[in-house]
Enzyme design. Structure first.
Site, mmCIF file in Angstrom:
data_model
loop_
_atom_site.group_PDB
_atom_site.id
_atom_site.type_symbol
_atom_site.label_atom_id
_atom_site.label_comp_id
_atom_site.label_asym_id
_atom_site.label_seq_id
_atom_site.Cartn_x
_atom_site.Cartn_y
_atom_site.Cartn_z
ATOM 1 N N SER A 201 0.633 -1.153 -0.043
ATOM 2 C CA SER A 201 0.074 0.054 -0.056
ATOM 3 C C SER A 201 0.768 1.125 -0.150
ATOM 4 C CB SER A 201 -1.025 -0.021 1.329
ATOM 5 O OG SER A 201 -1.785 0.963 0.982
ATOM 6 N N ASP A 278 -9.839 -5.347 -3.453
ATOM 7 C CA ASP A 278 -9.595 -4.653 -2.623
ATOM 8 C C ASP A 278 -10.466 -3.170 -2.720
ATOM 9 O OD1 ASP A 278 -7.858 -2.680 -1.440
ATOM 10 O OD2 ASP A 278 -6.021 -3.411 -2.257
ATOM 11 N N HIS A 312 -7.371 -6.157 0.765
ATOM 12 C CA HIS A 312 -6.264 -5.231 1.051
ATOM 13 C C HIS A 312 -5.321 -5.662 2.354
ATOM 14 C CE1 HIS A 312 -3.822 -1.504 -0.100
ATOM 15 N NE2 HIS A 312 -3.954 -1.207 1.108
#
Lengths: 334, 621
Positions: A201, A278, A312
């Protein structure tokens, strides 16, 4: 018997003398060692430097044949105490090993990766040291640092801030690319020429920009669900405005997609995994297509895998960690 | 023998003397050897140095230390030593040679003696035969004469008797006539005279045969001595030989077109020449085939012969007769010999290899079956120099063989066919490099629209569409997907090959089970795994297909050279952008059966297979 007794008296004297002798020898040796230490300290100025880079072990656990440790140190870049996690594979006991730097995502500390990503077995097998720093300076008493989860503490965004009040402490880019590697190379059995970087991320964004901004410094790069084009996404715009100011041109120095467009340097091989389910992908925070488009155009080799059903989380990271360690090992152990 | 040996020793010794006289002044002592006997000789031959140091005629054996001293004294100049040693060795060699020669001579002597004895015995026997025959003839003739004499005497005697009787009768007649004449009585006279006259007249008429009834000559028929003459003649010639004994075939005595045949005779026989007959044995002589193979004949003087111009891998029947001036022997037993097979022909296009092994296939090269094959391999050095045969695999029953090899070497492999006659010549070699996996494409699996380059490594899918009727589909060909399989060696190890394509080529490359569905696309079923490239107007799309499913991934740099890495042990099939060393995808599957590389073109274009290249390190991380 008689004769022996007489002889015994003589040898007693000898033993006594001998004891005295050995005692004085020991004393001499002791003095010598002290002297040697002193001269060593005098002749090595780095010694004093090392004391400045002193590490404090916070924890140490045996893991996958090696050790998972956490250290604390006083960061000169960030002007605060920083923690980092380091995994030392069994191979590190005898050999110098390459180092894989892992940059975590928003809100994370050094703990998330080492407790959830399941990287240690593969790292032990490949003989790779993994260093996972924290995601931002902590406890700097900057106003507003703890106000939101996507800015300030736990959200350093791997940039060197130029704006008040952040510019003193929030220098994560310099920390992860410069100070931390020096610290690691000085204290652990590493091969300084073999390092690679990866992250998740915000950390994926960090990994990509570190690699793209420093051609040749990292032998390999990969990312899980990276923020590929922060200039274009809400998270990036918020953070960059805060740390870098409103001049958008300054942001581009920390945007993977922009950097890829102007990259020139040794061939990169970028592996990116992205969960299809995600939530931040659909929220247009990650924007991988923009990066892929630029890389396709610039012929920067990327394998981008859209993994159906994954989100995620670290569950997603855990599922493909081995592929990434292998990807790094291919270049680190080449 | 002892005598001969002694003489040889003397000769040898003289040789030594001559050679050493140049070297040493102490030869004077040496020349004083009075009577070189067996004993002295031995001492010289064992150690010449010592003989120079010590009085050679001394009987006491010199001590070894003395010998060493002598060595030091006389030959302190080391340069002569080697020469002397070599001369001594030469002389010793000569002595051995001459001894051998003497032994040989002795053998010959014994043989001559033996032959002479036999000959003598033979002559004696013959003369006895002749004498016996002559005396028999004499006896016969003598008894015949006796018989004749007896018969003649008998007939003469009987003639004598007849004469006597006739004499008596005439005497009586005369007396009767005289009596009548003296008779006074006329009337009585007249009365009796007439019959008497008649009787006299009659008597006179009777002609007494006074000729000898038998000849005085004895008939002596000409003695027929021709048989004796033959016997006498045959003393000088020998009997016709008996049938020779033909030997069974010796190993390695045959070639592809020739046989070496040996036979022997009985030692008593004298033979002027032999005649060797041979004819092929036809195994499939059926009833209607009355044609018997023609027998051939060779005349030879020796007891062996090499028959040439024969058929390879064929059985021949041979027999031999011996002939001398007297006659021809009966034929020997018939022996069966076999010519060796023709060398096999390695089918280069059907051989495959990998770093650990090679699979060699060949054609027999013979129309009739052979017993087995031998595969020979030799490692060739880096300089291309041929080394000797390093390994042979014998008794290979079929026309293929899997050979274990070591990685990173170069080998030359040959095949020989073997039958009872022996091994054939080597086939043409095949060169195998164990740097990487090497295979050819299986042309019989190719879709009719595919064509191949001459070297067999580039496949083309032409632009013009073939009408479906023009397509010859066979059992093994792909019918839907324009594909072909590769003939990967069946070794459960690691294999790597590369495929070269151009930017626009739409292809599928991967692996498939040998029995993969020919009527479906590669990757669409569960027996094939492949990477697929699709060219859309906007972008290049890549799929990694198995069972019709592919992960969703994007590749930014289009691979033009694709590395395919198959690892049976780990059950992985990986794809790489070989130019960038970039990993693209890995299938995880424990392949239960052997798989074959597969290649297909989804649109007209070309694809080139690169083979036999070493797998890069990253291919099997």
């Amino acid at each position: 018997m008689e004769h022996h007794k007489g002889g015994g008296g003589f040898s007693d004297v000898m033993t006594l003398n001998g004891l005295r002798l050995s005692r004085s020898v020991l004393r001499l040796v002791g003095e010598l060692t002290k002297l040697k230490k002193l001269t060593l300290c005098l002749s090595k100025p780095e010694e004093s430097l090392r004391s400045a880079m002193a590490l404090t072990q916070v924890s140490s656990n045996k893991c996958a044949g090696g050790f998972q440790k956490v250290f604390e140190h006083e960061s000169t870049e960030l002007k605060c105490k920083m923690k980092f996690a380091i995994y030392l594979p069994p191979k590190a006991e005898t050999d110098k090993c390459p180092v894989f730097y892992w940059l975590s995502g928003l809100t994370c500390t050094e703990q998330n990766f080492i407790t959830k990503a399941g990287s240690q077995l593969a790292a032990a097998e490949q003989g790779i040291i993994i260093v996972a720093p924290d995601t931002s300076p902590r406890g700097c008493n900057i106003e507003g640092e703890d106000e939101s989860w996507d800015f300030g503490t736990g959200a350093g965004f791997y940039v060197d801030a130029t704006q008040e009040p952040w510019k003193t402490n929030y220098r994560m880019y310099s920390y992860v690319t410069d100070e931390l590697p020096k610290l690691i190379n000085a204290n652990f059995p590493t091969d300084p020429d073999r390092m690679s970087i990866s992250g998740h991320s915000m950390g994926g964004h960090g990994a990509l920009i570190c690699a793209l901004k420093n051609p040749g410094k990292y032998k390999a790069v990969s990312a899980f669900a990276p923020i590929c084009n922060p200039v274009q996404c809400p998270w990036g715009q918020k953070a960059f405005t805060g740390y870098l100011g409103s001049d958008r041109s300054t942001w581009e120095a920390y945007d993977a997609t922009v950097l890829a467009g102007s990259y020139s340097g040794p061939q990169l091989d970028i592996l990116i995994d992205q969960g299809r389910d995600d939530q931040f992908l659909s929220a247009s925070q990650l924007l991988p297509d923009n990066l892929i488009a630029v890389c396709s155009e610039k012929k920067i080799p990327v394998v981008f895998r859209l993994q159906p059903g994954y989100d995620h989380s670290y569950f997603f990271i855990y599922s493909f960690m081995n592929d990434h360690i292998k990807h790094h090992a291919k270049y680190l152990n080449a | 023998m002892d005598l001969t040996g002694g003489r040889l020793n003397v000769i040898a010794e003289e040789g030594e003397q001559q050679d050493f006289s140049r070297q040493s002044s102490t030869m004077e002592a040496y020349r004083a050897v009075p009577e070189p006997g067996e004993r002295t000789f031995q001492r010289f031959s064992v150690n010449t140095n010592e003989s120079l140091r010590f009085e050679p005629c001394e009987d006491s054996c010199p001590s070894p230390t003395g010998a060493e001293d002598g060595h030091d004294d006389v030959f302190d100049k080391g340069e002569y030593e080697d020469e002397i040693i070599s001369i001594r060795n030469q002389l010793q060699g000569k002595v051995t040679e001459m001894e051998n020669f003497a032994g040989h001579l002795e053998e010959i002597f014994l043989t001559v003696e033996e032959n002479f004895g036999r000959r003598e015995q033979h002559l004696e026997q013959h003369y006895n035969d002749v004498l016996q025959t002559l005396s028999q003839r004499y006896d016969e003739r003598a008894s015949g004469l006796q018989e004749e004499k007896k018969a003649k005497l008998e007939s003469l005697y009987s003639q004598l008797l007849v004469c006597g009787q006739a004499l008596d009768a005439s005497k009586e007649l005369i007396e009767t006539a005289q009596e009548i004449y003296r008779c006074q009585d006329k009337r009585l006279f007249l009365k009796t005279v007439m019959p008497t006259i008649k009787r006299v007249e009659e008597f006179a008429k009777e002609d007494v045969d006074l000729a000898l009834s038998t000849g005085l000559e004895f008939s002596t028929p000409i003695a027929d001595l021709s048989d004796v003459k033959t016997m006498m003649d045959s003393i000088n010639i020998v009997p016709a030989p008996s049938a020779p004994v033909i030997n069974p075939q010796l190993p390695n005595s045959a070639t592809q077109t020739s046989l070496h045949v040996c036979w022997s005779l009985f030692s008593d026989d004298t033979v002027e020449y032999y005649e060797l007959y041979y004819r092929p044995v036809l195994e499939d002589v059926s009833a209607e085939n009355t044609f018997a193979p023609q027998e051939s004949k060779i005349k030879v003087k020796e007891t062996h012969c090499t028959v040439t111009d024969l058929l390879p891998n064929a059985q021949y029947e041979l027999w031999v007769t011996a002939t001398n001036t007297t006659g021809i022997s009966p034929a020997s037993e018939k022996a069966l010999y076999m010519t060796v097979p023709s060398p096999p022909v390695i089918k280069q296009r059907e051989c495959s290899s990998c770093p650990e092994a090679a699979l060699i296939r060949w054609e027999s090269g013979n129309t009739n079956p052979v017993d087995s094959y031998t595969v020979e391999l030799s490692e060739t050095g880096t300089g291309g120099a041929k080394s000797n045969i390093t390994e042979s695999i014998v008794a290979v029953p079929t026309c293929q063989c899997m050979i274990q090899l070591q990685a990173g070497r170069h080998y030359l492999i040959f095949v020989r066919a073997v039958n009872v006659g022996g091994p054939s010549d080597r086939s043409e070699p095949i060169s195998i490099s164990t740097t990487g996996t090497f295979f050819y494409l299986l042309e019989d699996t190719a879709h009719p629209c595919l064509s191949m380059s001459e070297d067999g490594f580039t496949i083309f899918y032409g632009d013009e569409e073939l009408p479906i009727t023009a397509m010859a589909f066979e059992d093994n060909t792909f019918t839907r997907c324009v594909a072909i399989l590769g003939d990967l060696i069946p070794v459960r190890g690691r294999h790597y090959w590369e495929v070269e394509v151009d930017d626009e080529t739409e292809f599928r490359v991967g692996v498939a089970y040998k029995d993969a569905d020919r009527d479906s696309y590669l990757g669409a079923n569960n027996s094939s795994w492949c990477m697929r490239h699709i060219r859309t107007p906007s972008r290049h799309k890549y799929e990694f297909l198995h069972n019709g499913w592919s992960p969703d991934l994007r590749i930014t740099a289009h691979p033009l050279r694709i590395g395919v890495a198959l690892d049976y042990d780990r059950g992985t099939l990986s794809f790489f952008n070989a130019n960038l060393e970039q990993h693209l995808h890995t299938f995880h599957c424990h392949f239960q059966n052997y798989v074959h590389p597969c290649f297909s073109l989804d649109n007209p274009g070309a694809l080139t297979l690169h083979n036999g290249i070493a797998a890069p390190d990253y291919a099997f991380i």
